[in-house]
Design a protein around this motif. Structure first.
Motif, PDB file in Angstrom:
ATOM      1  N   GLY A  66      20.056   0.132  11.293  1.00 17.71           N
ATOM      2  CA  GLY A  66      20.277  -1.309  11.227  1.00 17.71           C
ATOM      3  C   GLY A  66      19.138  -2.092  10.584  1.00 17.71           C
ATOM      4  O   GLY A  66      19.203  -3.305  10.482  1.00 17.71           O
ATOM      5  N   GLY A  67      18.094  -1.403  10.157  1.00 20.71           N
ATOM      6  CA  GLY A  67      16.987  -2.078   9.491  1.00 20.71           C
ATOM      7  C   GLY A  67      17.283  -2.291   8.018  1.00 20.71           C
ATOM      8  O   GLY A  67      18.253  -1.737   7.481  1.00 20.71           O
ATOM      9  N   PRO A  68      16.464  -3.066   7.335  1.00 17.88           N
ATOM     10  CA  PRO A  68      16.699  -3.305   5.904  1.00 17.88           C
ATOM     11  C   PRO A  68      16.434  -2.052   5.077  1.00 17.88           C
ATOM     12  O   PRO A  68      15.441  -1.365   5.284  1.00 17.88           O
ATOM     13  CB  PRO A  68      15.711  -4.405   5.562  1.00 17.88           C
ATOM     14  N   LYS A  69      17.342  -1.732   4.171  1.00 18.71           N
ATOM     15  CA  LYS A  69      17.177  -0.565   3.300  1.00 18.71           C
ATOM     16  C   LYS A  69      16.282  -0.895   2.111  1.00 18.71           C
ATOM     17  O   LYS A  69      15.520  -0.062   1.642  1.00 18.71           O
ATOM     18  CB  LYS A  69      18.537  -0.083   2.810  1.00 18.71           C
ATOM     19  N   CYS A  70      16.391  -2.108   1.643  1.00 16.23           N
ATOM     20  CA  CYS A  70      15.699  -2.506   0.421  1.00 16.23           C
ATOM     21  C   CYS A  70      14.416  -3.273   0.737  1.00 16.23           C
ATOM     22  O   CYS A  70      14.417  -4.155   1.584  1.00 16.23           O
ATOM     23  CB  CYS A  70      16.608  -3.361  -0.433  1.00 16.23           C
ATOM     24  N   PRO A  71      13.316  -2.934   0.013  1.00 21.10           N
ATOM     25  CA  PRO A  71      12.038  -3.612   0.296  1.00 21.10           C
ATOM     26  C   PRO A  71      11.991  -5.034  -0.231  1.00 21.10           C
ATOM     27  O   PRO A  71      12.681  -5.411  -1.115  1.00 21.10           O
ATOM     28  CB  PRO A  71      11.025  -2.735  -0.443  1.00 21.10           C
ATOM     29  N   SER A 105       0.839  -1.202   0.000  1.00 22.31           N
ATOM     30  CA  SER A 105       0.000   0.000   0.000  1.00 22.31           C
ATOM     31  C   SER A 105       0.875   1.254   0.000  1.00 22.31           C
ATOM     32  O   SER A 105       0.366   2.363  -0.107  1.00 22.31           O
ATOM     33  CB  SER A 105      -0.919  -0.002   1.216  1.00 22.31           C
ATOM     34  N   HIS A 106       2.193   1.090   0.131  1.00 24.55           N
ATOM     35  CA  HIS A 106       3.157   2.196   0.130  1.00 24.55           C
ATOM     36  C   HIS A 106       3.990   2.130  -1.146  1.00 24.55           C
ATOM     37  O   HIS A 106       5.209   1.991  -1.106  1.00 24.55           O
ATOM     38  CB  HIS A 106       4.062   2.123   1.366  1.00 24.55           C
ATOM     39  N   LYS A 107       3.319   2.227  -2.292  1.00 26.82           N
ATOM     40  CA  LYS A 107       3.974   2.020  -3.582  1.00 26.82           C
ATOM     41  C   LYS A 107       5.103   2.993  -3.881  1.00 26.82           C
ATOM     42  O   LYS A 107       6.164   2.598  -4.343  1.00 26.82           O
ATOM     43  CB  LYS A 107       2.934   2.098  -4.690  1.00 26.82           C
ATOM     44  N   LYS A 108       4.886   4.284  -3.628  1.00 25.78           N
ATOM     45  CA  LYS A 108       5.882   5.289  -4.007  1.00 25.78           C
ATOM     46  C   LYS A 108       7.214   5.071  -3.286  1.00 25.78           C
ATOM     47  O   LYS A 108       8.262   4.990  -3.939  1.00 25.78           O
ATOM     48  CB  LYS A 108       5.332   6.688  -3.751  1.00 25.78           C
ATOM     49  N   PRO A 109       7.240   4.942  -1.933  1.00 24.79           N
ATOM     50  CA  PRO A 109       8.537   4.690  -1.287  1.00 24.79           C
ATOM     51  C   PRO A 109       9.117   3.320  -1.638  1.00 24.79           C
ATOM     52  O   PRO A 109      10.330   3.173  -1.776  1.00 24.79           O
ATOM     53  CB  PRO A 109       8.254   4.802   0.208  1.00 24.79           C
ATOM     54  N   LEU A 150       8.842   1.692  -4.521  1.00 26.12           N
ATOM     55  CA  LEU A 150       9.458   1.792  -5.846  1.00 26.12           C
ATOM     56  C   LEU A 150      10.749   2.599  -5.798  1.00 26.12           C
ATOM     57  O   LEU A 150      11.731   2.246  -6.451  1.00 26.12           O
ATOM     58  CB  LEU A 150       8.486   2.415  -6.844  1.00 26.12           C
ATOM     59  N   PHE A 151      10.773   3.688  -5.007  1.00 30.44           N
ATOM     60  CA  PHE A 151      11.974   4.504  -4.893  1.00 30.44           C
ATOM     61  C   PHE A 151      13.140   3.674  -4.357  1.00 30.44           C
ATOM     62  O   PHE A 151      14.215   3.628  -4.953  1.00 30.44           O
ATOM     63  CB  PHE A 151      11.733   5.718  -3.986  1.00 30.44           C
ATOM     64  N   TYR A 152      12.931   3.009  -3.219  1.00 26.57           N
ATOM     65  CA  TYR A 152      14.021   2.253  -2.605  1.00 26.57           C
ATOM     66  C   TYR A 152      14.356   0.984  -3.373  1.00 26.57           C
ATOM     67  O   TYR A 152      15.522   0.593  -3.453  1.00 26.57           O
ATOM     68  CB  TYR A 152      13.717   1.944  -1.135  1.00 26.57           C
ATOM     69  N   CYS A 153      13.377   0.356  -3.966  1.00 28.94           N
ATOM     70  CA  CYS A 153      13.653  -0.831  -4.777  1.00 28.94           C
ATOM     71  C   CYS A 153      14.537  -0.466  -5.963  1.00 28.94           C
ATOM     72  O   CYS A 153      15.535  -1.137  -6.233  1.00 28.94           O
ATOM     73  CB  CYS A 153      12.348  -1.464  -5.244  1.00 28.94           C
ATOM     74  N   ASN A 154      14.187   0.600  -6.676  1.00 29.63           N
ATOM     75  CA  ASN A 154      14.995   1.027  -7.825  1.00 29.63           C
ATOM     76  C   ASN A 154      16.382   1.493  -7.391  1.00 29.63           C
ATOM     77  O   ASN A 154      17.363   1.243  -8.077  1.00 29.63           O
ATOM     78  CB  ASN A 154      14.270   2.126  -8.608  1.00 29.63           C
ATOM     79  N   TYR A 155      16.467   2.156  -6.238  1.00 28.40           N
ATOM     80  CA  TYR A 155      17.749   2.604  -5.689  1.00 28.40           C
ATOM     81  C   TYR A 155      18.638   1.397  -5.394  1.00 28.40           C
ATOM     82  O   TYR A 155      19.817   1.375  -5.766  1.00 28.40           O
ATOM     83  CB  TYR A 155      17.468   3.409  -4.414  1.00 28.40           C
ATOM     84  N   CYS A 156      18.073   0.396  -4.738  1.00 25.07           N
ATOM     85  CA  CYS A 156      18.833  -0.811  -4.397  1.00 25.07           C
ATOM     86  C   CYS A 156      19.196  -1.603  -5.648  1.00 25.07           C
ATOM     87  O   CYS A 156      20.307  -2.116  -5.767  1.00 25.07           O
ATOM     88  CB  CYS A 156      18.027  -1.681  -3.444  1.00 25.07           C
ATOM     89  N   CYS A 157      18.272  -1.687  -6.580  1.00 22.61           N
ATOM     90  CA  CYS A 157      18.529  -2.432  -7.807  1.00 22.61           C
ATOM     91  C   CYS A 157      19.638  -1.786  -8.632  1.00 22.61           C
ATOM     92  O   CYS A 157      20.463  -2.479  -9.225  1.00 22.61           O
ATOM     93  CB  CYS A 157      17.251  -2.544  -8.636  1.00 22.61           C
TER      94      CYS A 157
END
Length: 94
Positions: free
Chosen positions: A89-94, A48-52, A54-61
């Protein structure tokens, strides 16, 4: 047998690459930078939090050239994606 035009051939190849990057989005370095957006669209499709997402997924990818398969979990497929942490210390990538 009909010949395909070069434009049709190029379209088919781009479609095939996009499709296979979505389906087989596992493995470190398995994507090209152009394959990140379709793979992240699949990865973030159920949130339900598509915008963040997609941002972090593309950043990590962009860094790892890998997106785990599915919409959740399977991070063991991409160690770079899995091991990248925030300052807290939490995960950066979704």
């Amino acid at each position: 047998m009909a010949k395909l035009s070069s434009a049709a051939t190029a379209f088919f190849l781009i479609f095939a690459l996009a499709f296979f990057s979505e389906v087989y989005a596992g493995g470190e370095g398995s994507l090209t930078p152009q394959g990140c957006a379709p793979a992240c669209d699949v990865r973030c499709s159920a949130t339900s939090h598509k915008k963040p997402c997609l941002f972090y997924c593309n950043y990590c990818c962009a860094k790892c050239l890998c997106v785990p398969s599915g919409t959740y979990g399977h991070k063991e497929e991409c160690p770079c994606y899995n091991n990248w942490k925030t300052k807290e210390g939490g995960p950066k990538c979704p």
